[in-house]
Design a protein around this motif. Structure first.
Motif, PDB file in Angstrom:
ATOM      1  N   THR A 124      53.016  36.719  40.083  1.00  0.00           N
ATOM      2  CA  THR A 124      53.385  38.038  39.564  1.00  0.00           C
ATOM      3  C   THR A 124      52.216  39.017  39.560  1.00  0.00           C
ATOM      4  N   ASP A 125      51.023  38.566  39.939  1.00  0.00           N
ATOM      5  CA  ASP A 125      49.844  39.432  39.968  1.00  0.00           C
ATOM      6  C   ASP A 125      49.856  40.244  41.265  1.00  0.00           C
ATOM      7  N   GLU A 126      50.132  41.534  41.144  1.00  0.00           N
ATOM      8  CA  GLU A 126      50.252  42.388  42.325  1.00  0.00           C
ATOM      9  C   GLU A 126      48.931  42.527  43.084  1.00  0.00           C
ATOM     10  N   ASP A 127      47.808  42.429  42.387  1.00  0.00           N
ATOM     11  CA  ASP A 127      46.518  42.511  43.067  1.00  0.00           C
ATOM     12  C   ASP A 127      46.334  41.340  44.026  1.00  0.00           C
TER      13      ASP A 127
ATOM     14  N   ARG B 243      36.071  38.364  41.201  1.00  0.00           N
ATOM     15  CA  ARG B 243      36.460  38.504  39.789  1.00  0.00           C
ATOM     16  C   ARG B 243      35.518  37.726  38.882  1.00  0.00           C
TER      17      ARG B 243
ATOM     18  N   PHE C 139      49.846  32.952  39.699  1.00  0.00           N
ATOM     19  CA  PHE C 139      49.467  34.313  40.073  1.00  0.00           C
ATOM     20  C   PHE C 139      50.529  35.011  40.918  1.00  0.00           C
TER      21      PHE C 139
END
Length: 69
Positions: free
Chosen positions: A17-20, A62, A15
């Motif tokens: 690269t997941d900006e959230d 999520r 994760f």
């Protein structure tokens, strides 16, 4: 900010690269900065726990959204 990237890379490397997730980690870092008591622990130890707590909360949210959809 490096502490957030370090924590995500160590515990959730897929994760990174997941900006959230990075933004949620930043929220955890801000909470750690506000609530840290220097007489009890080192800042980095406390901050990593706060960051992980926020990220785990995000993952739970999520999963709840996936179940309701």
């Amino acid at each position: 900010m490096n502490l957030v990237y370090y924590t995500i890379n160590k515990y959730y490397p897929t994760f990174i690269t997941d900006e959230d997730i990075v933004q949620v980690g930043m929220v955890g870092l801000c909470c750690a900065a506000q609530n840290w008591d220097e007489t009890k622990s080192k800042f980095s130890s406390y901050a990593i726990n706060c960051i992980l707590n926020e990220i785990r909360t995000e993952f739970r949210n999520r999963q709840k959204q996936v179940k309701t959809v």
